[in-house]
Design a protein around this motif. Structure first.
Motif, PDB file in Angstrom:
ATOM      1  N   GLU A   1      -2.856   6.443 -16.564  1.00  0.00           N
ATOM      2  CA  GLU A   1      -3.508   5.274 -15.966  1.00  0.00           C
ATOM      3  C   GLU A   1      -4.935   5.145 -16.492  1.00  0.00           C
ATOM      4  O   GLU A   1      -5.385   4.051 -16.854  1.00  0.00           O
ATOM      5  CB  GLU A   1      -3.522   5.392 -14.449  1.00  0.00           C
ATOM      6  CG  GLU A   1      -4.226   4.231 -13.755  1.00  0.00           C
ATOM      7  CD  GLU A   1      -4.364   4.424 -12.259  1.00  0.00           C
ATOM      8  OE1 GLU A   1      -5.265   3.798 -11.676  1.00  0.00           O
ATOM      9  OE2 GLU A   1      -3.577   5.197 -11.682  1.00  0.00           O
TER      10      GLU A   1
ATOM     11  N   GLU B   1     -13.833   8.852  -6.751  1.00  0.00           N
ATOM     12  CA  GLU B   1     -13.761   9.452  -8.089  1.00  0.00           C
ATOM     13  C   GLU B   1     -15.029  10.202  -8.462  1.00  0.00           C
ATOM     14  O   GLU B   1     -14.996  11.140  -9.263  1.00  0.00           O
ATOM     15  CB  GLU B   1     -13.453   8.382  -9.133  1.00  0.00           C
ATOM     16  CG  GLU B   1     -14.487   7.287  -9.277  1.00  0.00           C
ATOM     17  CD  GLU B   1     -14.317   6.152  -8.284  1.00  0.00           C
ATOM     18  OE1 GLU B   1     -15.047   5.156  -8.431  1.00  0.00           O
ATOM     19  OE2 GLU B   1     -13.461   6.258  -7.375  1.00  0.00           O
TER      20      GLU B   1
ATOM     21  N   TYR C   1      -1.646   9.784 -13.465  1.00  0.00           N
ATOM     22  CA  TYR C   1      -3.035   9.339 -13.367  1.00  0.00           C
ATOM     23  C   TYR C   1      -3.763   9.447 -14.697  1.00  0.00           C
ATOM     24  O   TYR C   1      -4.600   8.605 -15.030  1.00  0.00           O
ATOM     25  CB  TYR C   1      -3.770  10.147 -12.305  1.00  0.00           C
ATOM     26  CG  TYR C   1      -5.181   9.658 -12.049  1.00  0.00           C
ATOM     27  CD1 TYR C   1      -5.417   8.334 -11.686  1.00  0.00           C
ATOM     28  CD2 TYR C   1      -6.270  10.506 -12.185  1.00  0.00           C
ATOM     29  CE1 TYR C   1      -6.707   7.870 -11.465  1.00  0.00           C
ATOM     30  CE2 TYR C   1      -7.557  10.052 -11.958  1.00  0.00           C
ATOM     31  CZ  TYR C   1      -7.770   8.734 -11.600  1.00  0.00           C
ATOM     32  OH  TYR C   1      -9.044   8.271 -11.390  1.00  0.00           O
TER      33      TYR C   1
ATOM     34  N   SER D   1     -10.200   3.425 -11.374  1.00  0.00           N
ATOM     35  CA  SER D   1     -10.073   2.722 -10.096  1.00  0.00           C
ATOM     36  C   SER D   1     -10.839   3.516  -9.046  1.00  0.00           C
ATOM     37  O   SER D   1     -11.095   4.710  -9.214  1.00  0.00           O
ATOM     38  CB  SER D   1      -8.602   2.599  -9.698  1.00  0.00           C
ATOM     39  OG  SER D   1      -7.990   3.876  -9.686  1.00  0.00           O
ATOM     40  N   HIS D   2     -11.221   2.847  -7.962  1.00  0.00           N
ATOM     41  CA  HIS D   2     -11.923   3.541  -6.879  1.00  0.00           C
ATOM     42  C   HIS D   2     -10.894   4.276  -6.026  1.00  0.00           C
ATOM     43  O   HIS D   2     -10.166   3.673  -5.241  1.00  0.00           O
ATOM     44  CB  HIS D   2     -12.728   2.551  -6.045  1.00  0.00           C
ATOM     45  CG  HIS D   2     -13.907   1.971  -6.767  1.00  0.00           C
ATOM     46  ND1 HIS D   2     -14.802   2.743  -7.478  1.00  0.00           N
ATOM     47  CD2 HIS D   2     -14.338   0.686  -6.896  1.00  0.00           C
ATOM     48  CE1 HIS D   2     -15.734   1.975  -8.013  1.00  0.00           C
ATOM     49  NE2 HIS D   2     -15.471   0.721  -7.685  1.00  0.00           N
ATOM     50  N   LEU D   3     -10.851   5.581  -6.193  1.00  0.00           N
ATOM     51  CA  LEU D   3      -9.794   6.376  -5.561  1.00  0.00           C
ATOM     52  C   LEU D   3      -9.846   6.322  -4.040  1.00  0.00           C
ATOM     53  O   LEU D   3      -8.807   6.396  -3.380  1.00  0.00           O
ATOM     54  CB  LEU D   3      -9.895   7.830  -6.040  1.00  0.00           C
ATOM     55  CG  LEU D   3      -9.653   8.055  -7.534  1.00  0.00           C
ATOM     56  CD1 LEU D   3      -9.808   9.522  -7.888  1.00  0.00           C
ATOM     57  CD2 LEU D   3      -8.276   7.554  -7.932  1.00  0.00           C
TER      58      LEU D   3
ATOM     59  N   GLN E   1     -10.373   3.878  -2.275  1.00  0.00           N
ATOM     60  CA  GLN E   1      -9.833   2.600  -1.816  1.00  0.00           C
ATOM     61  C   GLN E   1      -8.356   2.426  -2.161  1.00  0.00           C
ATOM     62  O   GLN E   1      -7.756   1.413  -1.843  1.00  0.00           O
ATOM     63  CB  GLN E   1     -10.642   1.455  -2.430  1.00  0.00           C
ATOM     64  CG  GLN E   1     -12.099   1.472  -2.016  1.00  0.00           C
ATOM     65  CD  GLN E   1     -12.936   0.447  -2.769  1.00  0.00           C
ATOM     66  OE1 GLN E   1     -12.412  -0.449  -3.412  1.00  0.00           O
ATOM     67  NE2 GLN E   1     -14.256   0.593  -2.685  1.00  0.00           N
ATOM     68  N   LYS E   2      -7.783   3.398  -2.843  1.00  0.00           N
ATOM     69  CA  LYS E   2      -6.372   3.318  -3.202  1.00  0.00           C
ATOM     70  C   LYS E   2      -5.497   3.512  -1.966  1.00  0.00           C
ATOM     71  O   LYS E   2      -5.729   4.430  -1.178  1.00  0.00           O
ATOM     72  CB  LYS E   2      -6.018   4.412  -4.227  1.00  0.00           C
ATOM     73  CG  LYS E   2      -6.107   3.989  -5.681  1.00  0.00           C
ATOM     74  CD  LYS E   2      -5.680   5.151  -6.567  1.00  0.00           C
ATOM     75  CE  LYS E   2      -5.558   4.737  -8.016  1.00  0.00           C
ATOM     76  NZ  LYS E   2      -4.353   3.934  -8.257  1.00  0.00           N
ATOM     77  N   GLU E   3      -4.503   2.667  -1.812  1.00  0.00           N
ATOM     78  CA  GLU E   3      -3.564   2.843  -0.698  1.00  0.00           C
ATOM     79  C   GLU E   3      -2.692   4.067  -0.937  1.00  0.00           C
ATOM     80  O   GLU E   3      -2.390   4.825  -0.020  1.00  0.00           O
ATOM     81  CB  GLU E   3      -2.699   1.591  -0.538  1.00  0.00           C
ATOM     82  CG  GLU E   3      -3.472   0.360  -0.085  1.00  0.00           C
ATOM     83  CD  GLU E   3      -2.562  -0.824   0.145  1.00  0.00           C
ATOM     84  OE1 GLU E   3      -1.324  -0.651   0.053  1.00  0.00           O
ATOM     85  OE2 GLU E   3      -3.079  -1.924   0.427  1.00  0.00           O
ATOM     86  N   GLN E   4      -2.283   4.255  -2.189  1.00  0.00           N
ATOM     87  CA  GLN E   4      -1.479   5.421  -2.538  1.00  0.00           C
ATOM     88  C   GLN E   4      -2.411   6.477  -3.117  1.00  0.00           C
ATOM     89  O   GLN E   4      -2.984   6.311  -4.185  1.00  0.00           O
ATOM     90  CB  GLN E   4      -0.405   5.056  -3.569  1.00  0.00           C
ATOM     91  CG  GLN E   4       0.493   6.229  -3.959  1.00  0.00           C
ATOM     92  CD  GLN E   4       1.520   5.822  -5.005  1.00  0.00           C
ATOM     93  OE1 GLN E   4       1.569   4.666  -5.414  1.00  0.00           O
ATOM     94  NE2 GLN E   4       2.331   6.776  -5.423  1.00  0.00           N
ATOM     95  N   LYS E   5      -2.609   7.580  -2.386  1.00  0.00           N
ATOM     96  CA  LYS E   5      -3.550   8.603  -2.800  1.00  0.00           C
ATOM     97  C   LYS E   5      -3.042   9.356  -4.025  1.00  0.00           C
ATOM     98  O   LYS E   5      -1.842   9.582  -4.184  1.00  0.00           O
ATOM     99  CB  LYS E   5      -3.812   9.592  -1.657  1.00  0.00           C
ATOM    100  CG  LYS E   5      -4.402   8.947  -0.407  1.00  0.00           C
ATOM    101  CD  LYS E   5      -5.721   8.233  -0.702  1.00  0.00           C
ATOM    102  CE  LYS E   5      -6.312   7.610   0.547  1.00  0.00           C
ATOM    103  NZ  LYS E   5      -7.544   6.839   0.254  1.00  0.00           N
TER     104      LYS E   5
END
Length: 362
Positions: A267, A190, A264, A62-64, A66-70
């Motif tokens: 994931e 990432e 992670y 995933s694009h880190l 852009q993640k809401e939860q870091k």
């Protein structure tokens, strides 16, 4: 948002949610037709050593940024420590190459005034080019990495400028607000959080940017579909997003199988599994490919565009492998590209590597 549009979106969300709620989770294997042009067994293990001289590991993530939860550093470090055992001699990151025409297509690079920075750094643009070329002809790390970072920056090679700034704690980023704000965003990405430590541990002296964003590879179907929905065509929900309920149920099934998202490493293990590859195949080749609206084969056009983009990206990687005579290439890319790039690697002379072999818990 106009009240009418809000009502339409509410109805659409209710319909999609209801379909997902009443549909039982479906294994990916059951979604694929018997004649599907994909064999998930091929994605269960790395190709044998005699299948090619250069190995290619494609890490879908995933694009880190852009993640809401870091994702915190300890969880990232478990991934990079494990991934570093692959020991790549080429690390490719999803960023536009320095020679990509500025302003063409979806050029997401910030348009810095490099002449202004060249003046403040007392370095000409041509001098920066000479410094980079000279460095490429050496085998040692730079004696002045921060000066090299500035040279990359002035040549619009943002990925390598940030690589050297980030790994050498250069203060030039902090002194200039415009650069600092840009760097702070990309430091969450990432390509930096995974790519930099793995590349540095493997003594990779120059990163490879391999993205492509030409108009001929444009992603248009999302806006196209929303425009139809906003116009009052509620049937657009079923025409453009027939896969949403199933995708949601499948992701929930595999999230439970591979562990909570807070882990992670797990994931990534899920995103790089044969099931995830099969899900992408089903979405693009079995569903999106068949979307037609008012006689326009928009789905087929979109899939063609996306294939084109991934082929261009893969060509950039191939060029880098050849130029650097790389034997172990690590490709860090958004997970949405993985099915496409996996297929391109498998049809090439390279040896495909299963990322999960390097995502084991420490």
């Amino acid at each position: 948002m106009p009240f009418r549009n809000l009502i339409i979106l509410t109805v659409a969300f209710f319909i999609a949610s209801s379909c997902s709620y009443f549909s039982a989770p479906t294994p990916v294997e059951e979604l694929l037709p018997k004649k599907a042009d994909i064999n998930l067994e091929y994605y269960a293990d790395s190709a044998p050593p005699d299948s090619g001289s250069t190995s290619v590991l494609i890490l879908g993530t995933s694009h880190l940024a852009q993640k809401e939860q870091k994702v915190d550093s300890p969880r990232i470090e478990r991934v990079t420590s494990s991934l570093a055992t692959y020991d790549p001699d080429l690390v490719a990151v999803e960023y536009l190459p320095a020679d990509y025409p500025r302003g063409k297509g979806r050029d997401y690079r910030k348009d810095f005034n490099v002449k202004n920075y060249a003046s403040q750094w007392n370095m000409s643009i041509s001098e920066a080019d000479s410094i980079i070329k000279a460095y490429r002809h050496t085998t040692d790390w730079p004696s002045d990495p921060c000066r090299l970072a500035k040279s990359y920056f002035l040549q619009y090679d943002h990925a390598n400028a940030l690589y050297y700034w980030n790994t050498n704690n250069c203060k030039a980023v902090e002194k200039f607000k415009e650069i600092n704000e840009w760097a702070e965003y990309w430091r969450e990405h990432e390509s930096v959080r995974i790519g930099h430590p793995v590349a540095y541990a493997g003594e990779v002296r120059e990163l490879t940017s391999f993205d492509y964003q030409g108009e001929d590879a444009k992603w248009f179907i999302g806006k196209y579909a929303k425009d139809q929905l906003y116009s009052g065509r509620l049937d657009a929900l079923y025409t453009f997003w027939p896969m949403i309920p199933k995708v949601g149920s499948i992701r929930g099934t595999y999230a439970a199988r591979y562990g909570h998202i807070d882990n992670y490493l797990k994931e990534l293990y899920k995103k790089n599994s044969p099931e995830h590859t099969g899900l992408q195949y089903w979405v693009y080749e079995e569903k999106m490919q068949r979307i037609v609206w008012d006689g326009d084969s928009v789905g087929s056009r979109q899939v063609d565009n996306y294939w084109l983009r991934n082929k261009k990206m893969f060509t950039n990687v191939q060029d880098a492998i050849k130029e650097k005579d790389a034997k172990r290439a690590l490709i860090i890319v958004g997970a949405g590209h993985k099915y496409f790039l996996d297929e391109l690697v498998r049809k090439s002379d390279y040896r495909w590597i299963d990322p999960r072999e390097y995502l084991s818990p420490l």
